[in-house]
Scaffold this motif. Structure first.
Motif, short mmCIF file in Angstrom:
data_model
loop_
_atom_site.label_atom_id
_atom_site.label_comp_id
_atom_site.label_asym_id
_atom_site.label_seq_id
_atom_site.Cartn_x
_atom_site.Cartn_y
_atom_site.Cartn_z
N SER A 56 -2.36 1.44 -7.52
CA SER A 56 -2.70 2.72 -8.17
C SER A 56 -3.27 3.70 -7.16
N ASP A 57 -4.13 3.22 -6.26
CA ASP A 57 -4.71 4.08 -5.22
C ASP A 57 -3.62 4.64 -4.32
N ILE A 58 -2.73 3.76 -3.86
CA ILE A 58 -1.65 4.19 -2.96
C ILE A 58 -0.74 5.19 -3.68
N GLU A 59 -0.36 4.87 -4.91
CA GLU A 59 0.52 5.77 -5.65
C GLU A 59 -0.14 7.13 -5.84
N GLY A 60 -1.44 7.13 -6.14
CA GLY A 60 -2.17 8.39 -6.29
C GLY A 60 -2.18 9.20 -5.01
N ARG A 61 -2.45 8.54 -3.89
CA ARG A 61 -2.48 9.26 -2.61
C ARG A 61 -1.09 9.72 -2.21
N MET A 62 -0.06 8.96 -2.57
CA MET A 62 1.31 9.34 -2.22
C MET A 62 1.75 10.60 -2.97
N ASN A 63 1.06 10.93 -4.06
CA ASN A 63 1.39 12.16 -4.78
C ASN A 63 1.03 13.39 -3.98
N THR A 64 0.06 13.26 -3.08
CA THR A 64 -0.40 14.43 -2.32
C THR A 64 -0.20 14.29 -0.81
N GLN A 65 0.19 13.12 -0.34
CA GLN A 65 0.35 12.88 1.10
C GLN A 65 1.75 12.35 1.39
N ALA A 66 2.22 12.61 2.61
CA ALA A 66 3.53 12.12 3.02
C ALA A 66 3.48 10.68 3.53
N SER A 67 2.27 10.26 3.95
CA SER A 67 2.13 8.88 4.43
C SER A 67 0.72 8.39 4.14
N VAL A 68 0.60 7.07 4.06
CA VAL A 68 -0.67 6.42 3.75
C VAL A 68 -0.80 5.18 4.62
N ASP A 69 -2.00 4.97 5.18
CA ASP A 69 -2.29 3.75 5.93
C ASP A 69 -2.90 2.72 5.00
N LEU A 70 -2.59 1.45 5.26
CA LEU A 70 -3.05 0.37 4.40
C LEU A 70 -3.24 -0.87 5.26
N ASP A 78 2.10 -20.53 8.05
CA ASP A 78 1.25 -21.32 8.94
C ASP A 78 -0.12 -21.58 8.32
N LYS A 79 -0.31 -21.11 7.05
CA LYS A 79 -1.55 -21.31 6.28
C LYS A 79 -2.74 -20.58 6.89
N ILE A 80 -2.48 -19.62 7.76
CA ILE A 80 -3.53 -18.84 8.39
C ILE A 80 -3.52 -17.44 7.79
N ASN A 81 -4.70 -16.91 7.57
CA ASN A 81 -4.85 -15.56 7.03
C ASN A 81 -4.52 -14.55 8.13
N HIS A 82 -3.53 -13.73 7.92
CA HIS A 82 -3.11 -12.71 8.88
C HIS A 82 -3.48 -11.33 8.36
N PHE A 83 -3.86 -10.44 9.27
CA PHE A 83 -4.18 -9.06 8.92
C PHE A 83 -3.02 -8.18 9.38
N PHE A 84 -2.58 -7.32 8.49
CA PHE A 84 -1.49 -6.40 8.81
C PHE A 84 -1.94 -4.98 8.58
N LEU A 85 -1.58 -4.11 9.49
CA LEU A 85 -1.82 -2.69 9.35
C LEU A 85 -0.47 -2.06 9.01
N TRP A 86 -0.44 -1.31 7.91
CA TRP A 86 0.80 -0.70 7.42
C TRP A 86 0.66 0.81 7.40
N ASN A 87 1.77 1.47 7.61
CA ASN A 87 1.88 2.89 7.37
C ASN A 87 3.05 3.05 6.41
N LEU A 88 2.77 3.57 5.21
CA LEU A 88 3.83 3.82 4.24
C LEU A 88 4.19 5.30 4.32
N VAL A 89 5.46 5.56 4.58
CA VAL A 89 5.95 6.93 4.74
C VAL A 89 6.91 7.24 3.61
#
Length: 144
Positions: A56-70, A78-89
């Motif tokens: 909901s947060d991303i969809e809301g921000r996408m209404n006013t922005q061309a891209s969002v970081d997440l 591998d059963k290990i917690n991985h961190f990912f940085l995303w840019n949705l355009v």
């Protein structure tokens, strides 16, 4: 279509369903391309308890922005917690501004997150040791 690069690339439909991925995404997540297509991006990359809130947060921000970081945490095979940085355009139709879909560009930043976590832990330990040394020095001054 997406080719191979050092980054994870996913194309998403307007309702955030995965429509394509590059080889890097397939190898990083150890996914079979065919079994991943049409899955919801948020349900794949976010813990179930946060799907609704984050989407909901991303969809809301996408209404006013061309891209969002997440930033997401995902447990891989591998059963290990991985961190990912995303840019949705957002890709919009230039004629009527309707959303055609999204490009999700991701990078595994687990090593960086782990290094930062270890650094914070060591800083805490160092500060504790310094505080104890100061207290000890003050007590020693009291006895002399």
């Amino acid at each position: 279509m997406l080719g191979d690069s050092g980054l994870i690339l996913l194309t998403l439909s307007p309702d955030y369903l995965i429509s394509d991925m590059n080889d890097k995404a397939e190898s990083t997540f150890q996914w079979d391309r065919e079994s991943t297509l049409d899955k919801n991006f948020f349900k794949v990359f976010l813990p179930q308890e946060s799907w609704q809130e984050v989407s909901s947060d991303i969809e809301g921000r996408m209404n006013t922005q061309a891209s969002v970081d997440l930033e997401t945490q995902t447990v891989l095979n591998d059963k290990i917690n991985h961190f990912f940085l995303w840019n949705l355009v957002k890709e919009s139709n230039p004629e009527d501004e309707s959303v055609l879909g999204f490009l999700a560009v991701g990078q595994d930043v687990s090593d960086l997150q782990n290094a930062q976590s270890k650094l914070r832990e060591k800083e805490f330990l160092l500060k504790s040791a310094v505080d104890k040394a100061v207290l000890l020095e003050e007590k020693l001054k009291e006895y002399h």
